[in-house]
Design an enzyme around this catalytic site. Sequence first.
Site, mmCIF file in Angstrom:
data_model
loop_
_atom_site.group_PDB
_atom_site.id
_atom_site.type_symbol
_atom_site.label_atom_id
_atom_site.label_comp_id
_atom_site.label_asym_id
_atom_site.label_seq_id
_atom_site.Cartn_x
_atom_site.Cartn_y
_atom_site.Cartn_z
ATOM 1 N N HIS A 464 0.835 -1.213 0.000
ATOM 2 C CA HIS A 464 0.000 0.000 0.000
ATOM 3 C C HIS A 464 0.866 1.259 0.000
ATOM 4 O O HIS A 464 0.698 2.148 -0.844
ATOM 5 C CB HIS A 464 -0.912 -0.021 1.229
ATOM 6 C CG HIS A 464 -1.786 1.186 1.372
ATOM 7 N ND1 HIS A 464 -3.109 1.197 1.020
ATOM 8 C CD2 HIS A 464 -1.530 2.439 1.843
ATOM 9 C CE1 HIS A 464 -3.634 2.389 1.245
ATOM 10 N NE2 HIS A 464 -2.693 3.166 1.746
ATOM 11 N N GLU A 465 1.788 1.336 0.938
ATOM 12 C CA GLU A 465 2.622 2.538 1.028
ATOM 13 C C GLU A 465 3.532 2.666 -0.192
ATOM 14 O O GLU A 465 3.837 3.778 -0.631
ATOM 15 C CB GLU A 465 3.441 2.524 2.324
ATOM 16 C CG GLU A 465 2.600 2.551 3.599
ATOM 17 C CD GLU A 465 1.607 3.695 3.646
ATOM 18 O OE1 GLU A 465 1.866 4.761 3.034
ATOM 19 O OE2 GLU A 465 0.555 3.544 4.286
ATOM 20 N N HIS A 468 1.716 4.467 -2.886
ATOM 21 C CA HIS A 468 1.842 5.920 -2.723
ATOM 22 C C HIS A 468 3.195 6.400 -3.248
ATOM 23 O O HIS A 468 3.287 7.447 -3.904
ATOM 24 C CB HIS A 468 1.737 6.297 -1.241
ATOM 25 C CG HIS A 468 0.344 6.327 -0.699
ATOM 26 N ND1 HIS A 468 -0.679 7.032 -1.286
ATOM 27 C CD2 HIS A 468 -0.185 5.762 0.424
ATOM 28 C CE1 HIS A 468 -1.787 6.898 -0.558
ATOM 29 N NE2 HIS A 468 -1.510 6.129 0.469
ATOM 30 N N HIS A 471 3.306 6.813 -6.903
ATOM 31 C CA HIS A 471 2.588 8.032 -7.294
ATOM 32 C C HIS A 471 3.526 9.243 -7.229
ATOM 33 O O HIS A 471 3.470 10.138 -8.084
ATOM 34 C CB HIS A 471 1.390 8.214 -6.364
ATOM 35 C CG HIS A 471 0.306 9.081 -6.909
ATOM 36 N ND1 HIS A 471 -0.813 9.401 -6.178
ATOM 37 C CD2 HIS A 471 0.152 9.724 -8.093
ATOM 38 C CE1 HIS A 471 -1.605 10.182 -6.904
ATOM 39 N NE2 HIS A 471 -1.036 10.392 -8.066
#
Length: 675
Positions: A464-465, A468, A471
């Site tokens: 998940h991190e 990010h 991104h």
Amino acid sequence: MTNPLLSDWTTPYGLPPFDAITDDDYPPAVDAALAEARANIAAIADSPEPPTFANTIEAMERAEGTLNRVLGAFYNVAGADSNARREALQRDFAPLLSAYGSEITENKALFARVEAVWQGRDDLDLTDEQARVLMLTRRGFVRSGAQLQGAEAARLREVKSRLSVLGTEFTQNLLADERDWFLPLAEDDLEGLPDFVIATARAAGEEKEAGGPVVTLSRSLIVPFLQFSARRDLRQKAYQAWGARGANGGKTDNRAIAAEILKLRQERASLLGYNSFADYKLETEMAGTPQAVRDLLMQVWEPAKAAAESDARALERMLHAEGFDGPLEPWDWRYYAEKRRKDLHDLDEAELKPYLQLDRMIEAAFACANRLFGLEFTPADGPVYHPDVRLWEVTRKGEHIALFIGDYFARGSKRSGAWCSAMRSQHRLDAEVRPLVVNVCNFAKPEKGKPALLSYDDARTLFHEFGHALHQMLSDVTYESISGTSVARDFVELPSQLFEHWLEVPQVLSEFATHAETGEPMPSALLDKVLGAATYDMGFQTVEYVASALVDLGFHDGPAPADPMQRQEEILQEIGMPRAIRMRHATPHFAHVFAGDGYSSGYYSYMWSEVMDADAFAAFDEAGDPFDPATAKRLEETVLSSGGSVDAADLYTQFRGRLPGVEALLKGRGLDKAA
């Protein structure tokens, strides 16, 4: 002596020179950076030249370079490696930075120049990106009170200053409660616990200098303890301490702070002409209105509650079968759910965990990024703020893309949770600037010489991190204000939640889930069980999350409650909260909502984004390949590289051709047949 924060950083990759910075360097550096930024803003506002996009909007983009650099270094260490001095500096800086922000939005000459550019925008031949930056800049001024006058403007400045102070206090109180509490365990108390839980408890005891194993409030320790400890009395003690963070009375109690924050947010919204803080906050999000948020959450709530209540009946029967009278309690759920998972899926965490080594899961995330986007990761050297921190240079076809910084282990000086930040964001206004991207987690640190092992939930958090981080790393914009994750709050979780899907791609686990002792890959039978149990206990997980999101919305969609704890209880009763489940984040430790404005009225964002991530991954399914090059290229060119340069709904539509419905989310959570 030159302040290292203000000197030219000749370090590798332009990292902050952490090996030369002391805590005493931060106050004068912040003072100097603020003075420089104020001078830059004054030069823009007082310019005798007619306002243009270049001498106003682009000049503002450049105005805070030194300030961003200094604060990027400070807030990274303040969150990940705090101490009493850094906590005091956070309290000192909060009102200073709030006052500076208010000075900008209240600067009538500056806003007049922005407004003049805005009014003449049709004649400026702006690029689409420039037009977007202009719109966002003007909107930011208006939503910050630039059009207020006199007493109302002064009061808004006071409200924002006080909110910045309260958010800092809330965060530090929570950190203190998490840092100070632990439960000593006698050797007999360890009976029945898996080896990995015992090892984590012993390591925590060493850090606390407790003379033996302990349970702390670190999620990486307390959750497996609640899963595996047969001692119901100890589970109750640990769970109640976990739930009481921020609500223990005394100087770290957050309940009065939460009440004041909600009251001030309502006043802020009223000063700006909105009926509620939720109306104000959601205006710029994809959802748009509180009703749209509530509609989504309730579509998920009913099937989730039905699934959770069915599971609760089964777990309560197990409780009674072991000789305990009375109802299932919150400290029982994880223990009996783990037992039931073993019965239903022949799978338990202790069997799975040796296959989820931290280093191998990092390799898996990197390998997925390589197959999807051509990124390569090479270990790098440079100054770091803590010995646990690791660095990797990110390249593509030999070209430098970013520096990735990983800080994975829990420690008393680190706030709880996991997050991604950028010490430097990508932009190219004057020159190509590549990002410094940080992932911070709170995984259990192993005993010396042993590999770090993750739970499946931990591995999902890592992916998940890292989503990010992608991104941030793949951002390709001109202006820093719209770089990377500078997007709508209910869009920002799309890349992170989407990347979680690659953890469940069978070929990823079969390659990288290798046993810590034997090196053997995860057996296909175990892999099948892992994937088969992917939606196990999803009713519980969804209920605890959606309840928190509904309480957050209820706090802000209407008059501020005088007693937030009473209002929390009223909302939970209204929605029929199952007795044995608690909110994921009760009000006194709901840092997403009260540590700052980021997720206030916005905790729903994870679910809004999940509607998209389930549909977005389906694009790869439809292509017949989880690593389909054309779909990955389209994902990068739309969602991942554009930052905030395009409206979020338009970006998603460019990628997928349409906006999604909730059906894919319910199916992905196994809730499509629960209602």
